[in-house]
Design a protein around this motif. Sequence first.
Motif, PDB file in Angstrom:
ATOM      1  N   ALA A 121      -2.412  -0.574  -3.783  1.00  0.00           N
ATOM      2  CA  ALA A 121      -3.523   0.144  -3.165  1.00  0.00           C
ATOM      3  C   ALA A 121      -3.035   1.489  -2.651  1.00  0.00           C
ATOM      4  O   ALA A 121      -1.855   1.643  -2.317  1.00  0.00           O
ATOM      5  N   TRP A 122      -3.937   2.454  -2.635  1.00  0.00           N
ATOM      6  CA  TRP A 122      -3.631   3.797  -2.152  1.00  0.00           C
ATOM      7  C   TRP A 122      -4.613   4.190  -1.083  1.00  0.00           C
ATOM      8  O   TRP A 122      -5.756   3.754  -1.074  1.00  0.00           O
ATOM      9  N   ARG A 123      -4.163   5.041  -0.201  1.00  0.00           N
ATOM     10  CA  ARG A 123      -5.016   5.661   0.814  1.00  0.00           C
ATOM     11  C   ARG A 123      -4.778   7.157   0.686  1.00  0.00           C
ATOM     12  O   ARG A 123      -3.652   7.617   0.771  1.00  0.00           O
ATOM     13  N   PHE A 124      -5.847   7.900   0.472  1.00  0.00           N
ATOM     14  CA  PHE A 124      -5.742   9.341   0.254  1.00  0.00           C
ATOM     15  C   PHE A 124      -6.287  10.106   1.456  1.00  0.00           C
ATOM     16  O   PHE A 124      -7.402  10.597   1.416  1.00  0.00           O
ATOM     17  N   SER A 171     -11.626 -10.127   0.408  1.00  0.00           N
ATOM     18  CA  SER A 171     -10.564 -10.829   1.151  1.00  0.00           C
ATOM     19  C   SER A 171      -9.443 -11.280   0.213  1.00  0.00           C
ATOM     20  O   SER A 171      -8.263 -11.205   0.573  1.00  0.00           O
ATOM     21  N   ALA A 172      -9.773 -11.728  -0.992  1.00  0.00           N
ATOM     22  CA  ALA A 172      -8.735 -12.104  -1.958  1.00  0.00           C
ATOM     23  C   ALA A 172      -7.926 -10.875  -2.371  1.00  0.00           C
ATOM     24  O   ALA A 172      -6.702 -10.944  -2.517  1.00  0.00           O
ATOM     25  N   LEU A 173      -8.608  -9.744  -2.558  1.00  0.00           N
ATOM     26  CA  LEU A 173      -7.901  -8.504  -2.901  1.00  0.00           C
ATOM     27  C   LEU A 173      -6.939  -8.093  -1.806  1.00  0.00           C
ATOM     28  O   LEU A 173      -5.818  -7.659  -2.078  1.00  0.00           O
ATOM     29  N   ARG A 174      -7.366  -8.215  -0.562  1.00  0.00           N
ATOM     30  CA  ARG A 174      -6.484  -7.862   0.556  1.00  0.00           C
ATOM     31  C   ARG A 174      -5.234  -8.749   0.568  1.00  0.00           C
ATOM     32  O   ARG A 174      -4.134  -8.284   0.850  1.00  0.00           O
ATOM     33  N   LYS A 175      -5.406 -10.032   0.227  1.00  0.00           N
ATOM     34  CA  LYS A 175      -4.255 -10.935   0.134  1.00  0.00           C
ATOM     35  C   LYS A 175      -3.331 -10.481  -0.996  1.00  0.00           C
ATOM     36  O   LYS A 175      -2.111 -10.446  -0.834  1.00  0.00           O
ATOM     37  N   TRP A 176      -3.913 -10.135  -2.132  1.00  0.00           N
ATOM     38  CA  TRP A 176      -3.107  -9.646  -3.260  1.00  0.00           C
ATOM     39  C   TRP A 176      -2.363  -8.374  -2.882  1.00  0.00           C
ATOM     40  O   TRP A 176      -1.234  -8.166  -3.296  1.00  0.00           O
ATOM     41  N   MET A 177      -2.991  -7.515  -2.094  1.00  0.00           N
ATOM     42  CA  MET A 177      -2.335  -6.279  -1.645  1.00  0.00           C
ATOM     43  C   MET A 177      -1.140  -6.624  -0.756  1.00  0.00           C
ATOM     44  O   MET A 177      -0.072  -6.036  -0.901  1.00  0.00           O
ATOM     45  N   ARG A 178      -1.334  -7.557   0.169  1.00  0.00           N
ATOM     46  CA  ARG A 178      -0.240  -7.943   1.075  1.00  0.00           C
ATOM     47  C   ARG A 178       0.937  -8.549   0.323  1.00  0.00           C
ATOM     48  O   ARG A 178       2.086  -8.355   0.701  1.00  0.00           O
ATOM     49  N   MET A 180       0.846  -1.171   0.000  1.00  0.00           N
ATOM     50  CA  MET A 180       0.000   0.000   0.000  1.00  0.00           C
ATOM     51  C   MET A 180       0.891   1.233   0.000  1.00  0.00           C
ATOM     52  O   MET A 180       1.926   1.257   0.635  1.00  0.00           O
ATOM     53  N   HIS A 181       0.463   2.249  -0.738  1.00  0.00           N
ATOM     54  CA  HIS A 181       1.256   3.460  -0.861  1.00  0.00           C
ATOM     55  C   HIS A 181       0.442   4.663  -0.391  1.00  0.00           C
ATOM     56  O   HIS A 181      -0.718   4.791  -0.711  1.00  0.00           O
ATOM     57  N   ASP A 182       1.050   5.536   0.392  1.00  0.00           N
ATOM     58  CA  ASP A 182       0.451   6.830   0.712  1.00  0.00           C
ATOM     59  C   ASP A 182       1.010   7.809  -0.305  1.00  0.00           C
ATOM     60  O   ASP A 182       1.931   8.557  -0.030  1.00  0.00           O
ATOM     61  N   ALA A 183       0.482   7.764  -1.503  1.00  0.00           N
ATOM     62  CA  ALA A 183       1.024   8.546  -2.614  1.00  0.00           C
ATOM     63  C   ALA A 183       0.157   9.767  -2.887  1.00  0.00           C
ATOM     64  O   ALA A 183      -1.053   9.705  -2.775  1.00  0.00           O
ATOM     65  N   PRO A 184       0.769  10.875  -3.244  1.00  0.00           N
ATOM     66  CA  PRO A 184      -0.006  12.070  -3.549  1.00  0.00           C
ATOM     67  C   PRO A 184      -0.726  11.980  -4.889  1.00  0.00           C
ATOM     68  O   PRO A 184      -1.716  12.645  -5.099  1.00  0.00           O
ATOM     69  N   SER A 185      -0.235  11.140  -5.814  1.00  0.00           N
ATOM     70  CA  SER A 185      -0.868  11.044  -7.118  1.00  0.00           C
ATOM     71  C   SER A 185      -1.988  10.007  -7.093  1.00  0.00           C
ATOM     72  O   SER A 185      -1.813   8.889  -6.629  1.00  0.00           O
ATOM     73  N   ILE A 186      -3.123  10.393  -7.594  1.00  0.00           N
ATOM     74  CA  ILE A 186      -4.300   9.534  -7.620  1.00  0.00           C
ATOM     75  C   ILE A 186      -4.305   8.763  -8.938  1.00  0.00           C
ATOM     76  O   ILE A 186      -4.017   9.331  -9.983  1.00  0.00           O
TER      77      ILE A 186
END
Length: 63
Positions: free
Chosen positions: A39-42, A26-33, A1-7
Amino acid sequence: MHDAPSIPARPIALVDVPDAYPISESALRKWMRTGRVTAWRFGGKKLYLDRDELDAMFVVASR
């Protein structure tokens, strides 16, 4: 997961992905890990993924 300024050009909230693509949250969360998807958090708690990245992984029925 990235806290990136670009969307991503076409962001989609993690909770909305299972409605648009054949994969569970749940499968997506595994893929993220494991780094399979990015994934981004803005600023908030909501996670977003890039539709272009997901489109490259799945054949979208509307095409």
